[in-house]
Design a protein around this motif. Structure first.
Motif, PDB file in Angstrom:
ATOM      1  N   GLY A  24       0.729  -1.135   0.003  1.00 35.98           N
ATOM      2  CA  GLY A  24      -0.077   0.033   0.050  1.00 35.98           C
ATOM      3  C   GLY A  24       0.704   1.247  -0.040  1.00 35.98           C
ATOM      4  O   GLY A  24       1.913   1.255  -0.428  1.00 35.98           O
ATOM      5  N   VAL A  25       0.225   2.165   0.413  1.00 42.17           N
ATOM      6  CA  VAL A  25       0.733   3.641   0.590  1.00 42.17           C
ATOM      7  C   VAL A  25       0.304   4.273   1.744  1.00 42.17           C
ATOM      8  O   VAL A  25      -0.869   4.208   2.234  1.00 42.17           O
ATOM      9  CB  VAL A  25       0.563   4.744  -0.731  1.00 42.17           C
ATOM     10  N   VAL A  26       1.218   4.653   2.642  1.00 44.86           N
ATOM     11  CA  VAL A  26       1.058   5.573   4.000  1.00 44.86           C
ATOM     12  C   VAL A  26      -0.074   4.621   4.657  1.00 44.86           C
ATOM     13  O   VAL A  26      -0.886   5.013   5.205  1.00 44.86           O
ATOM     14  CB  VAL A  26       0.677   6.858   4.079  1.00 44.86           C
ATOM     15  N   GLY A  27       0.174   3.305   4.698  1.00 47.89           N
ATOM     16  CA  GLY A  27      -0.587   2.292   5.580  1.00 47.89           C
ATOM     17  C   GLY A  27      -1.979   1.934   4.926  1.00 47.89           C
ATOM     18  O   GLY A  27      -2.926   1.009   5.735  1.00 47.89           O
ATOM     19  N   LEU A  28      -2.193   2.634   3.642  1.00 43.61           N
ATOM     20  CA  LEU A  28      -3.571   2.042   2.962  1.00 43.61           C
ATOM     21  C   LEU A  28      -3.148   1.457   1.653  1.00 43.61           C
ATOM     22  O   LEU A  28      -2.274   1.473   1.140  1.00 43.61           O
ATOM     23  CB  LEU A  28      -4.167   3.276   2.738  1.00 43.61           C
ATOM     24  N   GLN A  29      -4.404   0.818   1.285  1.00 43.04           N
ATOM     25  CA  GLN A  29      -4.704  -0.093   0.278  1.00 43.04           C
ATOM     26  C   GLN A  29      -5.934   0.410  -0.468  1.00 43.04           C
ATOM     27  O   GLN A  29      -6.884  -0.445  -0.503  1.00 43.04           O
ATOM     28  CB  GLN A  29      -4.429  -1.383   0.129  1.00 43.04           C
ATOM     29  N   PRO A  30      -5.866   1.766  -0.980  1.00 42.37           N
ATOM     30  CA  PRO A  30      -7.069   2.155  -1.419  1.00 42.37           C
ATOM     31  C   PRO A  30      -7.718   1.560  -2.588  1.00 42.37           C
ATOM     32  O   PRO A  30      -7.049   1.099  -3.468  1.00 42.37           O
ATOM     33  CB  PRO A  30      -6.736   3.543  -1.788  1.00 42.37           C
ATOM     34  N   VAL A  31      -9.070   1.599  -2.545  1.00 37.10           N
ATOM     35  CA  VAL A  31      -9.856   1.037  -3.723  1.00 37.10           C
ATOM     36  C   VAL A  31     -10.477   2.149  -4.439  1.00 37.10           C
ATOM     37  O   VAL A  31     -11.096   3.128  -3.715  1.00 37.10           O
ATOM     38  CB  VAL A  31     -10.955   0.010  -3.110  1.00 37.10           C
ATOM     39  N   LEU A  32     -10.370   2.321  -5.616  1.00 40.70           N
ATOM     40  CA  LEU A  32     -10.680   3.343  -6.453  1.00 40.70           C
ATOM     41  C   LEU A  32     -11.768   3.092  -7.515  1.00 40.70           C
ATOM     42  O   LEU A  32     -11.290   2.063  -8.200  1.00 40.70           O
ATOM     43  CB  LEU A  32      -9.731   4.261  -7.004  1.00 40.70           C
ATOM     44  N   GLU A  33     -12.973   3.492  -7.237  1.00 42.98           N
ATOM     45  CA  GLU A  33     -14.088   3.272  -8.431  1.00 42.98           C
ATOM     46  C   GLU A  33     -13.546   4.096  -9.563  1.00 42.98           C
ATOM     47  O   GLU A  33     -13.007   4.959  -9.799  1.00 42.98           O
ATOM     48  CB  GLU A  33     -15.319   3.753  -7.926  1.00 42.98           C
ATOM     49  N   PRO A  34     -14.099   3.765 -10.806  1.00 44.79           N
ATOM     50  CA  PRO A  34     -13.885   4.609 -12.167  1.00 44.79           C
ATOM     51  C   PRO A  34     -14.232   6.049 -11.653  1.00 44.79           C
ATOM     52  O   PRO A  34     -15.351   6.332 -11.139  1.00 44.79           O
ATOM     53  CB  PRO A  34     -14.758   3.852 -13.051  1.00 44.79           C
ATOM     54  N   GLY A  35     -13.393   6.988 -11.981  1.00 48.15           N
ATOM     55  CA  GLY A  35     -13.638   8.396 -11.823  1.00 48.15           C
ATOM     56  C   GLY A  35     -13.084   8.892 -10.409  1.00 48.15           C
ATOM     57  O   GLY A  35     -13.036   9.929 -10.289  1.00 48.15           O
ATOM     58  N   GLU A  36     -12.795   7.893  -9.421  1.00 46.69           N
ATOM     59  CA  GLU A  36     -12.297   8.542  -8.171  1.00 46.69           C
ATOM     60  C   GLU A  36     -10.779   8.768  -8.225  1.00 46.69           C
ATOM     61  O   GLU A  36      -9.949   8.195  -9.243  1.00 46.69           O
ATOM     62  CB  GLU A  36     -12.466   7.255  -7.191  1.00 46.69           C
ATOM     63  N   VAL A  37     -10.526   9.531  -7.330  1.00 43.29           N
ATOM     64  CA  VAL A  37      -8.993  10.295  -6.998  1.00 43.29           C
ATOM     65  C   VAL A  37      -8.621  10.088  -5.713  1.00 43.29           C
ATOM     66  O   VAL A  37      -9.517   9.893  -4.759  1.00 43.29           O
ATOM     67  CB  VAL A  37      -9.235  11.484  -7.149  1.00 43.29           C
ATOM     68  N   HIS A  38      -7.401   9.430  -5.323  1.00 42.60           N
ATOM     69  CA  HIS A  38      -6.803   9.248  -4.031  1.00 42.60           C
ATOM     70  C   HIS A  38      -5.627  10.113  -3.992  1.00 42.60           C
ATOM     71  O   HIS A  38      -4.826  10.098  -4.931  1.00 42.60           O
ATOM     72  CB  HIS A  38      -6.729   7.637  -3.688  1.00 42.60           C
TER      73      HIS A  38
END
Length: 128
Positions: free
Chosen positions: A68-82
Motif C-alpha cells: 500500500g501507501v502510507v498504511g492504506l490499500q485504497p480502492v478506487l472506483e472509475p472516476g475516483e481520485v486518491h
C-alpha cells in the motif's frame, strides 16, 4: 508537477523542499511529495503495493518496497481520485525518485504495474 498514465490510471506528483526539517550542514535534506492517483479506467481497482527507486546525487541508490501507501490499500472506483503525502530524505541537495504501484482490477483480479513518473527533488537555491 509530473504525470503519467498506465492503462487508464493517472499518477501525478508534486514535490516540496522542507527547509524547517532539513539540516544542510549535516547533509540532511527533507522533501515531501504529494501523489494524486486518478482512476480513469472502466474498472474498480485496488492499490496493493508500491516500489520506489530513490537516486541521491551523491551516488546512493535506494529501493523501497511494501504494501500500500502510507498504511492504506485504497480502492478506487472509475472516476475516483486518491491523494496522499509522503516524504524522502536525501544526503545531498538533489535527487530523484521513480517507481511503480501494483494495482488489481477487482472484477477479474488482473494485476497491473502502474508507472510512477520520475520526479526530481532539488533545494530551491540550486535552481538560481
Amino acid at each position: 508537477m509530473v504525470s503519467s498514465v498506465t492503462e487508464g490510471v493517472k499518477v501525478s506528483v508534486k514535490t516540496e523542499y522542507q527547509s524547517d526539517y532539513s539540516s544542510p550542514l549535516q547533509a540532511h535534506y527533507v522533501f515531501t511529495y504529494r501523489i494524486t492517483i486518478e482512476n480513469a479506467s472502466d474498472y474498480t481497482i485496488q492499490l496493493l503495493r508500491r516500489h520506489w527507486t530513490i537516486f541521491d546525487s551523491n551516488g546512493t541508490i535506494r529501493e523501497v518496497e511494501g504494501e500500500g501507501v502510507v498504511g492504506l490499500q485504497p480502492v478506487l472506483e472509475p472516476g475516483e481520485v486518491h491523494q496522499y503525502v509522503s516524504g524522502c530524505n536525501l544526503r545531498s541537495s538533489m535527487g530523484k525518485m521513480a517507481g511503480t504501484y501494483l494495482v488489481e482490477r477487482i472484477i477479474d483480479g488482473k494485476q497491473v504495474r502502474v508507472a510512477i513518473p520520475e520526479f526530481t527533488m532539488i533545494v530551491p537555491y540550486k535552481l538560481n
